[in-house]
Design an enzyme around this catalytic site. Structure first.
Site, PDB file in Angstrom:
ATOM      1  N   GLU A  80     -14.355   1.021  -4.957  1.00  0.00           N
ATOM      2  CA  GLU A  80     -15.515   0.342  -5.344  1.00  0.00           C
ATOM      3  C   GLU A  80     -16.884   1.153  -5.404  1.00  0.00           C
ATOM      4  O   GLU A  80     -17.852   0.388  -4.805  1.00  0.00           O
ATOM      5  CB  GLU A  80     -15.510  -1.069  -5.276  1.00  0.00           C
ATOM      6  CG  GLU A  80     -14.454  -1.939  -5.565  1.00  0.00           C
ATOM      7  CD  GLU A  80     -14.406  -3.371  -5.309  1.00  0.00           C
ATOM      8  OE1 GLU A  80     -15.210  -3.812  -4.493  1.00  0.00           O
ATOM      9  OE2 GLU A  80     -13.394  -4.165  -5.508  1.00  0.00           O
TER      10      GLU A  80
ATOM     11  N   GLU B 219      -3.930  -4.089  -8.462  1.00  0.00           N
ATOM     12  CA  GLU B 219      -4.397  -5.441  -7.907  1.00  0.00           C
ATOM     13  C   GLU B 219      -4.053  -6.449  -9.102  1.00  0.00           C
ATOM     14  O   GLU B 219      -4.827  -7.259  -9.348  1.00  0.00           O
ATOM     15  CB  GLU B 219      -5.757  -5.523  -7.329  1.00  0.00           C
ATOM     16  CG  GLU B 219      -5.941  -4.328  -6.376  1.00  0.00           C
ATOM     17  CD  GLU B 219      -7.108  -4.445  -5.481  1.00  0.00           C
ATOM     18  OE1 GLU B 219      -7.917  -5.552  -5.695  1.00  0.00           O
ATOM     19  OE2 GLU B 219      -7.416  -3.386  -4.769  1.00  0.00           O
TER      20      GLU B 219
END
Ligand code: GLA
Length: 372
Positions: free
Chosen positions: A154, A259
């Site tokens: 991220e 995910e």
């Protein structure tokens, strides 16, 4: 002429029809690995029912939290590998593909990492040295056992600019290159990746593509991009998912669906995100399915899963792994994010451990494909 090749073909077809797959890993064998994220209860064996599902259904594992900086390296010079060692032992015992997640992130990293003993922010060189030592210690410990590492998690904002994390502010944009270099140095055989959410959004995707190109141009061995895919019933569309996977595959990196879960609850604010910092106040209107998921929504969810898996299968040559963020619905972080205490249904197994309609849909997609 009944050639040996023909006899072989017959034998394979007979085997295939005599034995329809009953597990996800079998259904997608030869396409991509099927993974599950393990929380502490799964790792320690406390959740024996969940472990049995992992052993039967999955061939890849991710640590939900066990390898994050705050868990393995909570204090300066103090490492705690208790849970991480159990996680890796589980994977080795069951011959699974074991992912390392993650090395450098702005969350779940203790504040001391960025400061000296007087509380002042570190210099670039001091933070690089600390990052290198951490990566050498953690990656080095599992060298040859963990074969894929999410090196940076991220690093991008939604508009494609660099996230202003302390990693970025203190080291500069090349903190990403450095993290990859250190990981490669610690285990030259491990596959290294960049992981993020919302890469289906054009601006963020464009920035991630530029990042991958920059890393490759600098000779940094990036092997894959992880698309987190914390999805909803409508986001991303199958077209957006398809285009995103194609865009990364075209750069010569693999894609991991890293995910996966599908949120069926109302999303306050409307914008798709997986920003763990978002907190929204409880309100019964935001928690409509406490007593069960209506059949119409179950069907919608199953169809949504089928749509995504058709896209994944289309790209089976580029996708290395599809990993669900948890095993049963009760495990999901979505029950507590962005609103605490909700009842969500984002995974393929119900709270009682039974496979649900989405499981059936995902299994059906594997059998639709004419590839055996
Ligand atoms: C991000 C991280 C994961 C996890 C989820 C929330 O996606 O990459 O490790 O923390 O948030 O559960």
């Amino acid at each position: 002429m009944r050639s040996a090749a023909w006899a072989g073909f017959l034998a394979v077809s007979l085997t295939a029809s005599a034995h329809a797959p009953t597990s996800l890993k079998e259904a997608y064998k030869g396409d991509f690995l099927i993974g599950a994220a393990m929380n502490a209860a799964l790792i320690t064996g406390e959740d024996a029912r969940g472990d049995a599902i992992i052993e039967t259904q999955f061939n890849a594992i991710s640590p939900a939290d066990a390898l994050k900086w705050a868990f393995v390296h909570p204090q300066p010079g103090k490492y705690d590998f208790t849970l991480a060692d159990q996680y890796v032992a589980f994977g080795l015992k069951h011959h699974m593909n074991i992912l390392g997640h993650n090395l450098v992130w702005h969350e779940e990293v203790p504040g001391w990492v960025f400061r000296d003993s007087k509380g002042h922010l570190l210099s670039r060189d001091a933070l690089l040295a600390r990052m290198r030592r951490h990566i050498q210690t953690v990656v080095g410990r599992y060298k040859g056992k963990i074969n894929c590492w999410d090196v940076v998690n991220e690093a991008l904002n939604e508009d494609g600019t660099m996230r202003q994390s302390l990693w970025y502010k203190i080291i500069g944009p090349d903190y990403i290159e450095k993290a990859f270099e250190y990981a490669h140095e610690a285990d030259p055989h491990a596959l290294l990746g960049y992981n993020d959410y919302n890469l289906e959004k054009p601006a963020k995707r464009k920035a991630a593509i530029a990042l991958v190109k920059r890393l490759k141009a600098d000779g940094i061995p990036i092997a894959y991009v992880g698309l987190q895919d914390h999805d909803s019933l409508t986001w991303p569309t199958v077209e957006q998912e398809d285009a995103t996977i194609s865009a990364f595959a075209a750069l010569g990196v693999k894609v991991a669906i890293s995910e996966l879960d599908i949120n069926v609850l109302p999303t306050p604010g409307g914008q798709p995100t997986a920003d763990v910092n978002l907190h929204i106040r409880q309100n019964p209107k935001l928690n409509p399915y406490v007593n069960g998921l209506p059949e119409s929504v179950q069907k919608e969810l199953a169809a949504r899963y089928a749509g995504l898996f058709r896209v994944f299968l289309k790209h089976r040559g580029q996708i290395m792994r599809v990993t669900f963020w948890g095993v049963t619905n009760g495990d999901s972080w979505l029950n507590n994010w962005p609103v605490k205490g909700r009842t969500d249904y984002p995974l393929l197994f119900g709270r009682n451990g039974s496979p649900n309609l989405s499981f059936d849909a995902v299994m059906r997609v594997a059998s639709e494909a004419s590839r055996h």
